[in-house]
Write an enzyme that holds these catalytic residues in place. Structure first.
Site, mmCIF file in Angstrom:
data_model
loop_
_atom_site.group_PDB
_atom_site.id
_atom_site.type_symbol
_atom_site.label_atom_id
_atom_site.label_comp_id
_atom_site.label_asym_id
_atom_site.label_seq_id
_atom_site.Cartn_x
_atom_site.Cartn_y
_atom_site.Cartn_z
ATOM 1 C CG ASP A 152 -1.809 -1.247 1.228
ATOM 2 O OD1 ASP A 152 -2.274 -1.649 0.150
ATOM 3 O OD2 ASP A 152 -1.978 -1.835 2.313
ATOM 4 C CE LYS A 156 3.232 -2.619 -4.359
ATOM 5 N NZ LYS A 156 2.869 -2.318 -2.972
ATOM 6 N N GLY A 194 -4.128 -4.955 -3.871
ATOM 7 C CA GLY A 194 -5.157 -4.013 -4.293
ATOM 8 C C GLY A 194 -4.445 -2.779 -4.807
ATOM 9 C CG HIS A 195 -1.596 -2.888 -7.273
ATOM 10 N ND1 HIS A 195 -0.760 -3.615 -8.068
ATOM 11 C CD2 HIS A 195 -1.212 -3.124 -6.002
ATOM 12 C CE1 HIS A 195 0.093 -4.287 -7.299
ATOM 13 N NE2 HIS A 195 -0.155 -3.999 -6.052
ATOM 14 C CD GLN A 240 1.205 -9.003 -1.887
ATOM 15 O OE1 GLN A 240 2.038 -9.654 -2.478
ATOM 16 N NE2 GLN A 240 -0.032 -8.919 -2.291
HETATM 17 P P1 IMP Z 1 -2.230 -12.846 2.666
HETATM 18 O O1 IMP Z 1 -1.275 -12.354 1.645
HETATM 19 O O2 IMP Z 1 -3.666 -12.669 2.281
HETATM 20 O O3 IMP Z 1 -1.906 -14.236 3.114
HETATM 21 O O4 IMP Z 1 -2.056 -11.934 3.991
HETATM 22 C C1 IMP Z 1 -0.875 -11.949 4.769
HETATM 23 C C2 IMP Z 1 -0.560 -10.557 5.276
HETATM 24 O O5 IMP Z 1 -0.194 -9.716 4.197
HETATM 25 C C3 IMP Z 1 -1.728 -9.859 5.959
HETATM 26 O O6 IMP Z 1 -1.227 -9.018 6.971
HETATM 27 C C4 IMP Z 1 -2.320 -9.012 4.840
HETATM 28 O O7 IMP Z 1 -3.053 -7.914 5.328
HETATM 29 C C5 IMP Z 1 -1.051 -8.579 4.149
HETATM 30 N N1 IMP Z 1 -1.232 -8.244 2.724
HETATM 31 C C6 IMP Z 1 -1.377 -9.095 1.696
HETATM 32 N N2 IMP Z 1 -1.483 -8.427 0.541
HETATM 33 C C7 IMP Z 1 -1.386 -7.127 0.846
HETATM 34 C C8 IMP Z 1 -1.387 -5.933 0.051
HETATM 35 O O8 IMP Z 1 -1.482 -5.942 -1.169
HETATM 36 N N3 IMP Z 1 -1.253 -4.759 0.739
HETATM 37 C C9 IMP Z 1 -1.102 -4.731 2.086
HETATM 38 N N4 IMP Z 1 -1.075 -5.806 2.855
HETATM 39 C C10 IMP Z 1 -1.223 -7.002 2.236
HETATM 40 MG MG MG Z 2 -2.662 -2.064 -1.908
#
Ligand code: IMP
Ligand code: MG
Length: 414
Positions: free
Chosen positions: A13, A16, A40-41, A210
């Site tokens: 977040d 990007k 989520g972009h 991420q």
């Molecule tokens: P997962 O990727 O859904 O397994 O989540 C693992 C951790 O990564 C959690 O804390 C999510 O909130 C975080 N996370 C996964 N994808 C994103 C992203 O795109 N932005 C921010 N946090 C993320």
């Molecule tokens: Mg995001």
């Protein structure tokens, strides 16, 4: 021109999506190389806000869109996003690698199941089945995009596996047919295409999902995602030479956010927390959860810059700091009485470190002009460049494409 990788330096977040959209014009293709629909972009154009979870952010610029083998592909999300783009009157020019790991409803169910098992140690995942799908990949129980498209897979072993954990499996009725339909005509070899594109003299942009601190190995384990987020994962996952990585642009927000559980040394609580969250609209683009917020952590940022071999920085959301009457950055951690600025040393006990702050002149009320930076902002950016030992080439001061200040290299400015 060389290829460019745009990578997140915090907990995701960082903004990007906007930066990828901004630079996409210069490249032939935009490539997703990691993560899945947990990402989520967000891209804002005029009054419209677009959020993409799977399709690369170059799509609003009509670019060739590549989804590399390291990505966990949820066919349902893919279909939804392709349809959304079609409704906008565009046809996504898409290629999905045949080796992509497929996410089925089974993995999403398993994600929730494991979170429940963990009780008060839940990760706070996005429940998009990301961890389980990579685990199933390692167990060799999940189909890949190519297997699905060709119809050469059998989910029965996976179903038998899940039956040993889950009382009730989600319905899979019709799933295979619709998943197959969403992949029809778009499956191919992404690595090969990148090599050919480069050989033809065109460059590609690698879009990270991420951030470094969520990397499965180098992040704040176990509070991480199920895959790798570093720029060095680009060549490994795509099956292209390491030398094809090109330049690395790191994206950092001027403060910090984290969505989900896990250590966050510079976290802020109280009124200021609410002010930052509301001003910065810090809610998860995938889950809508409120993001935790904190001050910029230079100890963690230095780690991320070094580990990625960042050649240039993009700094985002500076406009939010102009609404705050105080401004701190964390320069060191106090670890049981000893100060350190080496993140990896503090990592095993990140939960209990005490951030050491430096107060900076607040940017409150600073003018937001994209032609040049207002003096206090310029000072802060120079401070950051000195600390990180890399130049800041772009400063974002709003969600809009146009709210972007492009900086000349420091030497040239001097
Ligand atoms: P997962 O990727 O859904 O397994 O989540 C693992 C951790 O990564 C959690 O804390 C999510 O909130 C975080 N996370 C996964 N994808 C994103 C992203 O795109 N932005 C921010 N946090 C993320
Ligand atoms: Mg995001």
């Amino acid at each position: 021109m060389r290829n460019l990788c745009i990578v997140g330096l915090q907990w995701g977040d960082e903004g990007k999506g906007k930066i990828v959209d901004y630079y996409a014009d210069r490249f032939h293709s935009v490539v997703r190389y990691n993560g899945g629909s947990n990402a989520g972009h967000t891209i804002v154009i005029g009054k419209k806000t677009y959020v993409f979870h799977l399709l690369p952010s170059g799509l609003l610029k009509g670019k060739r869109l590549l989804i590399g083998p390291g990505v966990a592909v949820d066919p349902q999300t893919l279909q939804e996003e392709v349809e959304m783009i079609r409704r906008e009157g565009q046809k996504p020019n898409l290629l999905v690698d045949g080796r992509c790991t497929i996410v089925t409803p089974l993995e999403k169910e398993m994600d929730s199941f494991i979170e429940k098992l963990r009780g008060d140690r839940a990760i706070g995942t996005t429940k998009r089945g990301i961890g389980p799908s990579y685990a199933m990949r390692a167990l060799r129980l999940t189909p890949r995009a190519g297997d699905l498209e060709r119809g050469t897979f059998d989910l029965s072993s996976a179903m038998a596996f899940y039956r040993t954990f889950l009382k009730k499996l989600p319905s899979m009725e019709g799933w295979t047919d619709s998943a197959k339909a969403s992949l029809k005509g778009v499956v191919g070899d992404v690595g090969e295409e990148i090599t050919e594109t480069n050989e033809a003299g065109h460059s590609v942009l690698f879009e990270g999902a991420q951030g470094v601190l969520l990397d499965l190995i180098h992040g704040t384990y176990p509070y991480v995602t199920g895959t790798h987020t570093l720029a060095s994962y680009v060549p490994a996952s795509l099956g292209i030479p390491a030398t094809s990585l090109g330049d690395v642009m790191g994206v950092a927000k001027a403060y910090a956010t984290r969505v989900g559980e896990g250590p966050f040394p510079t976290e802020i609580h109280g009124k200021l927390e609410t002010l930052i969250r509301e001003t910065g609209r810090e809610y998860g683009a995938t889950t809508g959860r409120p993001r935790r917020v904190g001050w910029l952590d230079l100890v963690a940022l230095k780690y991320a810059v070094k580990m990625n071999g960042v050649s240039t920085l993009a700094l985002t959301k500076l406009d939010i700091l102009t609404k705050l009457k105080e401004f701190k950055v964390c320069t060191h951690y106090n670890v049981r009485g000893t100060e350190t600025d080496v993140f990896s040393r503090a990592l095993p006990e990140l939960d209990s470190v005490k951030p050491v702050y430096l107060d900076l002149p607040p940017l409150y009320g600073a003018e937001l002009t994209t032609a040049r930076l207002h003096r206090p902002m310029e000072k802060f950016v120079e401070f950051l460049e000195d600390e990180m030992k890399v130049s800041v080439s772009i400063v974002s001061m709003g969600e809009e494409r146009t709210a972007t200040h492009q900086r000349a290299a420091r030497q040239a400015r001097a």
